[in-house]
Design an enzyme around this catalytic site. Sequence first.
Site, PDB file in Angstrom:
ATOM      1  N   HIS A 160      -9.294   2.801 -73.236  1.00  0.00           N
ATOM      2  CA  HIS A 160      -8.555   3.969 -73.712  1.00  0.00           C
ATOM      3  C   HIS A 160      -7.081   3.580 -73.833  1.00  0.00           C
ATOM      4  O   HIS A 160      -6.690   2.488 -73.437  1.00  0.00           O
ATOM      5  CB  HIS A 160      -8.779   5.199 -72.811  1.00  0.00           C
ATOM      6  N   ASN A 188      -9.749  -0.569 -69.933  1.00  0.00           N
ATOM      7  CA  ASN A 188     -10.635   0.583 -69.736  1.00  0.00           C
ATOM      8  C   ASN A 188     -10.994   1.248 -71.066  1.00  0.00           C
ATOM      9  O   ASN A 188     -11.566   2.323 -71.104  1.00  0.00           O
ATOM     10  CB  ASN A 188      -9.989   1.612 -68.806  1.00  0.00           C
ATOM     11  N   CYS A 234      -7.020   9.405 -73.844  1.00  0.00           N
ATOM     12  CA  CYS A 234      -6.861   9.410 -75.288  1.00  0.00           C
ATOM     13  C   CYS A 234      -7.537   8.152 -75.837  1.00  0.00           C
ATOM     14  O   CYS A 234      -7.332   7.050 -75.322  1.00  0.00           O
ATOM     15  CB  CYS A 234      -5.358   9.418 -75.596  1.00  0.00           C
TER      16      CYS A 234
END
Lengths: 392, 392
Positions: free
Chosen positions: B271, B269, B306
């Site tokens: 991240h 994904n 993040c």
Amino acid sequence: MAAAFSCPVFFPSTFSYNGNRYHGRIKIKINATSSTKVKTLNEIAGAGKGSSSLATSTEFGHLSQEQIRQRIPTKKQLVDPYRQGLIIERGVGYRQTVVVRSYEVGPYKTATLESLLNLFQETALNHVWMSGLLSNGFGATHGMVRNNLIWVVSRMQVQVDHYPIWGEVLEIDTWVGASGKNGMRRDWLIRSQATGITYARATSTWVMMNEKTRRLSKMPEEVRDEISPWFIDKRAINEDVPEKIIKLDNNARYVNSDLKPKRSDLDMNHHVNNVKYVRWMLETIPDKFLESHQLSGIVLEYRRECGSSDRVQSLCQPDEDETLTNGVEQSLLKNMVLTPGIMEGNGYLGPLDVKSYGYTHLLQIKGDSKNEEIVRGRTRWRKKLSTLPYSS
Amino acid sequence: MAAAFSCPVFFPSTFSYNGNRYHGRIKIKINATSSTKVKTLNEIAGAGKGSSSLATSTEFGHLSQEQIRQRIPTKKQLVDPYRQGLIIERGVGYRQTVVVRSYEVGPYKTATLESLLNLFQETALNHVWMSGLLSNGFGATHGMVRNNLIWVVSRMQVQVDHYPIWGEVLEIDTWVGASGKNGMRRDWLIRSQATGITYARATSTWVMMNEKTRRLSKMPEEVRDEISPWFIDKRAINEDVPEKIIKLDNNARYVNSDLKPKRSDLDMNHHVNNVKYVRWMLETIPDKFLESHQLSGIVLEYRRECGSSDRVQSLCQPDEDETLTNGVEQSLLKNMVLTPGIMEGNGYLGPLDVKSYGYTHLLQIKGDSKNEEIVRGRTRWRKKLSTLPYSS
């Protein structure tokens, strides 16, 4: 410590494989003075602590909790349904089917080099597991444990033609051979199960180290007798003259200092696992290069083990001259899948795409007076092909 | 990006499972104008690049190279021999058999918490894989991909009674349920295959995020229609009132600043994978404590994703008062395997051994003007029992 697990394992019966998965459950009854219901692990551990007589009164004879849980075979097995492994190559090679897991791939869904190295380690250990020779150490045989010996890797070479993708089914073959008088060679091939195409090949050299003195050891006769029947003369990578890897010094272009081994970097031999070294090496290469290139080959020469309290420095240096003249490149080219497209230069994979880029690497321990080499390395890279959806 | 892999997958035939492993190989013939021999992946990729007409002239119709290699099912499967998975719970739950691999354990041969979290992720994805709902994203269904949605975890709770050891065979069960109007709960149980003893249990909550805007989304009706038939009302962990986790500030006892996500920390994904957060959290706890204690429970509340360019700070704070009064402890105790040994206080696991130690955690992104929370956490620890050879 492998030496702490030196007891041979006796099973009441070996595993049987009837063409399907083994579904039996072992009912654990440890304490003969207690009820006969199935006990929890706490009770088993507690019983073992309370009295040594309790620990030996199991229905399995001298089995410890660990032995019941691991079930390491004491006789050669031809098939392991749980590991999806089987013995091949006229009884001495090992093949395991694995699925590339979601956490073994990077953002572009291709398996990372670290994942491939982990799968090499796993299949190697499962090969020993199937052989009936495994003691409870990290691939150590019963004879090795009797001599306080552990395996350490001295050289590893990997070539990756294609990176497996998430969910893909792979077949990994591994086998061993002699390497000089006291060493062992271990090779691997990774193939696509769906197409039979070879994705990666690897070879490695292993020697024995005394677990207590941490010094390299000759191979004892009893160990040679255990493992030499498994040796075959077959190579995953044909390399006539191994390239010499030069030692970098403080003039190296890229330096990453003060790397600190983490608790999670230590393996069952209580030193930093060699796979972690590769992570440190690759992290020293600039991001910009890593984004546009894909690793096609790596050679590692291990010099010294690294403990949890060592401070490590990673150096690397790109090749200035990118002509394909030295040993590694030659051997990489020789082993490349030279498709008709490349051979005939018909446009979709032109000569430019074959250009490879090299880096020289060094990991060393920062000492007060002098630095000590852990591992020297060479990596080869190719430009990512944007048309390959899975280049990463 | 999941959106790049939005095409439904059509197979000429679904997998069959005849009680044994599927050994068929797909012969890839891509380029109808060329010879009929088996092609390499380079040729397949090259053909796809050269002409779109070539890419559609395969013997599989509209299958891409990726589809041939992954073979994601389009219909519900009851058994997957490669993943060693099967559908249970009257057709809606999933069970997978796994062997604890050598690189999933620490120096004391017990599986790490990270390995358990990875196995949770893997079995969850394989559950969706078996359902026939999986698009090519990270667990995203076809309906989610049509709406540019990805799954993000908002809460995760894990309890570990016993750590699996190297080579041990485990059964992992997982299932899903409703969580409010727009969320999904996913639970897991890890059992020893040999004894049936439960080693660990976990529960999590998932919501959907728009992949482009990175904002949370309601669950579209078409997605609810896909997944709600799989919901069951069963819980791995009984927790009446989830404990509130306080937000730490700069007065926290231990602070680890300037953590930098690495390329290898990013998942499909794009991240930082939530499993990596746990590594950062635990690494902030002093080594001395980690050496003598074993994690028994963790609760994570995810607030924000993040990315690779963020700089992360990890804070943690040990509990001052070690009385077992708050919610997590109560629920941990409730779910503990209270063996007769503990109940009767017969000496081998006395009250002192049950004492648990707590830490509160915070990961945040260091911003110029303000910090942004990534995840809050609570961990519970117990003293290692030296008599257990596998406590780590």
